[in-house]
Design a protein around this motif. Structure first.
Motif, short mmCIF file in Angstrom:
data_model
loop_
_atom_site.label_atom_id
_atom_site.label_comp_id
_atom_site.label_asym_id
_atom_site.label_seq_id
_atom_site.Cartn_x
_atom_site.Cartn_y
_atom_site.Cartn_z
N GLY A 195 0.84 -1.15 -0.06
CA GLY A 195 -0.03 -0.05 0.03
C GLY A 195 0.97 1.20 -0.08
O GLY A 195 1.95 1.26 -0.16
N HIS A 196 0.14 2.39 0.26
CA HIS A 196 0.80 3.86 0.36
C HIS A 196 1.36 4.28 1.33
O HIS A 196 0.71 4.05 2.53
CB HIS A 196 -0.19 4.74 -0.23
CG HIS A 196 0.17 5.94 -0.26
ND1 HIS A 196 1.17 6.56 -1.18
CD2 HIS A 196 -0.10 7.21 0.50
CE1 HIS A 196 1.52 7.78 -1.06
NE2 HIS A 196 0.57 8.33 -0.02
N TYR A 197 2.79 4.50 1.75
CA TYR A 197 3.28 5.02 2.86
C TYR A 197 3.84 6.36 2.72
O TYR A 197 4.51 6.74 3.81
CB TYR A 197 4.56 4.08 3.15
CG TYR A 197 4.15 2.55 3.60
CD1 TYR A 197 4.21 2.33 5.11
CD2 TYR A 197 3.74 1.51 2.91
CE1 TYR A 197 3.85 1.06 5.36
CE2 TYR A 197 3.48 0.23 3.15
CZ TYR A 197 3.27 0.17 4.67
OH TYR A 197 2.78 -1.25 4.93
N GLY A 198 3.24 6.93 1.77
CA GLY A 198 3.54 8.49 2.10
C GLY A 198 4.79 8.66 1.02
O GLY A 198 4.87 9.52 0.04
N PHE A 199 5.93 8.19 1.68
CA PHE A 199 7.25 8.41 1.06
C PHE A 199 7.44 7.49 -0.12
O PHE A 199 8.39 7.69 -1.25
CB PHE A 199 8.52 8.09 1.97
CG PHE A 199 8.26 9.07 3.27
CD1 PHE A 199 8.74 10.27 3.21
CD2 PHE A 199 7.73 8.40 4.37
CE1 PHE A 199 8.61 10.86 4.18
CE2 PHE A 199 7.46 9.18 5.45
CZ PHE A 199 7.97 10.53 5.68
N PHE A 200 6.95 6.20 -0.10
CA PHE A 200 6.80 5.42 -1.43
C PHE A 200 5.72 4.46 -1.28
O PHE A 200 4.79 4.61 -0.49
CB PHE A 200 8.14 4.50 -1.09
CG PHE A 200 8.28 3.78 0.25
CD1 PHE A 200 7.61 2.82 0.41
CD2 PHE A 200 8.98 4.46 1.34
CE1 PHE A 200 7.74 1.76 1.62
CE2 PHE A 200 9.14 3.68 2.48
CZ PHE A 200 8.47 2.39 2.64
N GLU A 201 5.45 3.51 -2.30
CA GLU A 201 4.53 2.55 -2.22
C GLU A 201 5.03 1.04 -2.18
O GLU A 201 6.32 0.97 -2.62
CB GLU A 201 3.97 2.54 -3.66
CG GLU A 201 3.49 3.88 -4.19
CD GLU A 201 2.02 4.03 -3.25
OE1 GLU A 201 1.31 3.14 -3.22
OE2 GLU A 201 1.58 5.37 -3.24
N SER A 202 4.54 0.30 -1.20
CA SER A 202 4.86 -0.95 -0.97
C SER A 202 4.36 -1.96 -1.78
O SER A 202 2.94 -2.07 -2.12
CB SER A 202 5.05 -1.24 0.63
OG SER A 202 5.08 -2.71 0.88
N GLU A 203 5.17 -2.96 -2.27
CA GLU A 203 4.49 -4.11 -3.03
C GLU A 203 5.24 -5.45 -2.49
O GLU A 203 6.31 -5.27 -2.08
CB GLU A 203 4.84 -3.95 -4.77
CG GLU A 203 3.89 -2.74 -5.20
CD GLU A 203 3.98 -2.66 -6.80
OE1 GLU A 203 4.59 -3.50 -7.28
OE2 GLU A 203 3.37 -2.01 -7.22
N ASN A 204 4.69 -6.52 -2.87
CA ASN A 204 5.24 -7.58 -2.63
C ASN A 204 5.86 -7.91 -1.26
O ASN A 204 6.80 -8.40 -0.64
CB ASN A 204 6.47 -8.25 -3.57
CG ASN A 204 6.84 -9.57 -3.61
OD1 ASN A 204 6.05 -10.37 -3.17
ND2 ASN A 204 8.01 -10.02 -3.98
N ASN A 205 4.69 -7.49 -0.18
CA ASN A 205 5.13 -7.59 1.23
C ASN A 205 6.35 -6.68 1.65
O ASN A 205 7.07 -7.04 2.50
CB ASN A 205 5.34 -8.83 1.69
CG ASN A 205 4.03 -9.72 1.55
OD1 ASN A 205 2.81 -9.21 1.65
ND2 ASN A 205 4.02 -10.98 1.13
#
Length: 262
Positions: A195-205
């Motif tokens: 998901g969205h963390y503000g500074f970056f997007e997380s993918e694949n856990n």
């Protein structure tokens, strides 16, 4: 002929209205819309929430601002009123939106009523949810203000993140890989919800993190997020300084939840 005079008078009135204040642009009724982005701030070991405002459309001016008022007392509604877009009469032309930063502060877990108004012409109500894992904002549908992301995931304590940009240079590409390898040895892998963390997007856990292409082009960057304990911070700082001094042109952009940018 009467129609011509009427049209002329209306045109003069409109021109006069536009010249009342050359330094401000008044927000029209409902046509102008704004993005609202949730943003978590880290400072001296503390966390707080900001709302980033920007116009959806360009205002044609560099460094244009947004005049607003914000009120909140504990146990009461988070009330934001967007008053007007601010531009300088001698601003540098640019294809840029107007921006503003609303400092909300530190919020305990729970649900907070929200009210957002646009010069008394539009008022939208909603809810801000705060939990250990995320912030989530929900607003009534309609024109006016649009959340850029409904949910902002919160980074775990002791997180370091960033990217190494080698600019497509072979020697710097090898240096970027070497830096990342050494960084792995003094930090720890950690999983993240996608998901969205503000500074970056997380993918694949959390095994992959993505920055906007305009910030960190995927073709020339290595990105990372890791767990960093306080006793290893000095080792990371030394590693960063060594590579910056040794490899001119290697771009290292790194942040952490301690509130430091390296």
């Amino acid at each position: 002929m009467a129609k011509i005079y009427v049209g002329f008078i209306i045109g003069v009135l409109l021109m006069a209205g536009c010249s009342l204040d050359s330094d401000t642009v008044i927000v029209p009724d409902v046509e102008d819309e704004f993005y609202l982005e949730l943003s978590e701030v880290f400072e001296n070991g503390n966390r707080s929430l900001n709302w980033k405002l920007r116009t959806i459309e360009s205002v044609g001016c560099e460094d244009a601002g947004i005049d607003y008022s914000f009120q909140w007392q504990e146990g009461q509604m988070l009330a934001l009123s967007i008053n007007q877009v601010l531009t300088s009469s001698d601003c540098d032309p640019a294809d840029e939106p107007a921006r503003a930063l609303v400092e909300i502060g530190t919020l305990s877990n729970g649900f907070y009523p929200v009210s957002i108004g646009l010069r008394e012409t539009v008022e939208r109500e909603g809810t801000l949810r705060v939990s250990d894992s995320f912030f989530q904002i929900e607003l009534e549908s309609g024109g006016g203000v649009l959340p850029l992301h409904d949910r902002l995931f919160r980074l775990p304590e002791h997180t370091i993140w960033g990217y190494i940009d080698h600019q497509g240079v072979d020697s710097l590409s090898n240096a970027a890989v070497a830096f990342y390898t050494e960084l792995e040895q003094i930090t720890e892998a950690q999983g993240l919800t996608d998901g969205h963390y503000g500074f970056f997007e997380s993918e694949n856990n959390g095994q992959e993190i993505l920055f906007p292409e305009t910030v960190a082009p995927a073709s020339t960057t290595l990105t990372f997020q890791r767990a960093l304990t306080a006793d290893r911070k000095s080792a990371v700082t030394e590693l960063i300084n060594t590579y910056r001094e040794t490899y001119e042109g290697l771009d290292l952009v790194i942040g952490n939840t301690y509130g430091e940018d390296w």
